[in-house]
Scaffold this motif. Structure first.
Motif, short mmCIF file in Angstrom:
data_model
loop_
_atom_site.label_atom_id
_atom_site.label_comp_id
_atom_site.label_asym_id
_atom_site.label_seq_id
_atom_site.Cartn_x
_atom_site.Cartn_y
_atom_site.Cartn_z
N SER A 180 -70.45 -36.87 -58.11
CA SER A 180 -70.76 -38.29 -58.06
C SER A 180 -70.35 -38.93 -59.38
O SER A 180 -70.15 -38.25 -60.40
CB SER A 180 -72.26 -38.49 -57.83
OG SER A 180 -72.99 -38.03 -58.97
N GLU A 181 -70.19 -40.24 -59.38
CA GLU A 181 -69.80 -40.94 -60.61
C GLU A 181 -70.81 -40.70 -61.72
O GLU A 181 -70.44 -40.52 -62.89
CB GLU A 181 -69.65 -42.44 -60.34
CG GLU A 181 -68.48 -42.80 -59.44
CD GLU A 181 -68.32 -44.30 -59.27
OE1 GLU A 181 -69.03 -45.05 -59.97
OE2 GLU A 181 -67.48 -44.71 -58.44
N GLU A 182 -72.08 -40.67 -61.36
CA GLU A 182 -73.13 -40.45 -62.36
C GLU A 182 -73.02 -39.06 -62.97
O GLU A 182 -73.11 -38.89 -64.20
CB GLU A 182 -74.50 -40.63 -61.72
CG GLU A 182 -75.66 -40.39 -62.68
CD GLU A 182 -77.01 -40.51 -61.99
OE1 GLU A 182 -78.03 -40.21 -62.65
OE2 GLU A 182 -77.05 -40.87 -60.80
N GLU A 183 -72.81 -38.05 -62.13
CA GLU A 183 -72.74 -36.68 -62.65
C GLU A 183 -71.44 -36.45 -63.42
O GLU A 183 -71.42 -35.69 -64.38
CB GLU A 183 -72.87 -35.68 -61.50
CG GLU A 183 -74.22 -35.73 -60.81
CD GLU A 183 -75.38 -35.48 -61.76
OE1 GLU A 183 -75.20 -34.76 -62.76
OE2 GLU A 183 -76.48 -36.01 -61.50
#
Length: 364
Positions: A161-164
């Motif tokens: 994911s973009e966050e990870e």
């Protein structure tokens, strides 16, 4: 410890675990053409011995062919991996595959036309495929070069994911300098160990570190979750896709005997590079959905036609008519399943589209 060194080992660990989850196995060194030294694995080529970041056997070998071993070069850059990196992978492939031992003694034997022995080294030969793995994406020239030379590419950006992914990219020298040095070194050794288990006593510090509250532990926890739901799919063109299940209870995880599955493939207007494989298991009327990113070269090609729906159908028919999905060692005799696109469904969608009907409001 330098941040680049740690990130490189982190990337190696994630990619190796992803491949192992899909049935790939570690290569054993023969101590002549390949050998291990100081915890690193080397393969001899024409010019030098090359450090193989990741070297594994695929789940299945093709008959009438030298057995294949795949090597992934891991590049932990914050920016996109660019053309020179992928071009170097092609050079490495040629160097390893063209290597043969020729000695003075073997050359002398060639002078004797009646010789009983061939002037070649007796050994198990392998065909090496070289891929490149990156934390972030690849530049357009790198992707084009890889496609033309059949070099597999892998990026964490395709399944993180973009966050990870931001968690990986924001891992800096200042942050790792705050961690205990012994724990960090033990964690690095664990990442580099091809046969490591956190249950081993020698990795106690790594076990405690990766179960704690820190940025590296969060990255590993997320990657373990994603990998447990993931499968490698290979198209007939050789393109590789990663399928991510919505649940661990799915058709590929059930350990069935060899199966052929029919599937529909959809895409959605708000994120057209993220496609969806919907499999109909005729044996129990079960439907499973797997998400995957359209290979960049196909997405770029599609983009030239402004994401036209008819072109999307052409891509499905030409490139996704058959997908070989490696199923994580669930069946050791036949370690893959075959997914065929549902041709009746595809023809119906095409007729509806060309007939002026709208088969789906936001997808194809």
């Amino acid at each position: 410890m330098k941040i680049g060194t740690l990130k490189g080992s982190l990337l190696e660990y994630i990619i190796r675990k992803l491949l192992a989850n899909c049935g790939f196995t570690n290569v054993l060194a023969d101590d002549v053409y390949s050998f291990e030294k100081s915890g690193l694995f080397f393969v001899n080529g024409k010019g030098a011995a090359h450090d193989a970041d990741i070297i594994m056997n695929p789940p299945i070998q093709m008959p009438f062919h030298y057995p294949t071993q795949i090597i992934f070069e891991c590049k932990a850059y914050k920016d996109k991996a660019r053309l020179p990196i992928v071009r170097n992978a092609l050079g490495l492939r040629n160097d390893l595959n063209d290597f043969e031992i020729v000695t003075k003694d073997s050359l002398e034997k060639r002078k004797n036309n009646r010789r009983r022995a061939y002037a070649v080294e007796t050994r198990n030969r392998f065909l090496y495929q070289i891929g490149v793995a990156s934390i972030n994406d690849f530049s357009a020239p790198a992707i084009e070069f890889a496609a033309n030379n059949k070099i597999p590419l892998l990026s964490l950006s395709w399944f993180f994911s973009e966050e990870e992914l931001e968690n990986v990219n924001t891992l800096t020298q200042d942050i790792i300098d705050t961690y205990d040095e012994d724990s960090l070194k033990n964690t690095y050794d664990f990442f580099k160990d091809r046969n490591a288990s956190l249950d081993e006593d020698k990795y106690q510090l790594a076990r405690e570190f990766l179960s704690g509250e820190n940025q590296i532990a969060r990255i590993i926890s997320f990657s373990d979750l994603v990998i447990s739901y993931s499968y490698v799919g290979v198209l007939e063109t050789g393109d590789m896709i990663f399928l991510f299940a919505e649940s661990p209870d799915n058709v590929f995880a059930q350990g069935n005997n060899f199966r052929n599955y029919r599937a529909e493939i959809h895409w959605y207007g708000d994120r057209p590079n993220l496609w969806e494989l919907e499999i109909n298991n005729n044996h129990n009327n079960q439907f499973n959905t797997f998400k995957f990113f359209l290979p960049n070269r196909l997405f770029d090609y599609w983009g030239k036609f402004s994401l036209d729906k008819n072109v999307a159908l052409d891509i499905k028919q030409q490139f996704f008519s058959k997908i070989f999905v490696f199923n994580r060692k669930r069946n050791l005799e036949v370690p893959f399943s075959i997914v065929n696109i549902d041709k009746e469904w595809l023809d119906r969608i095409r007729r509806e589209l060309n007939g002026g009907e709208n088969p789906a409001a936001n997808n194809g």
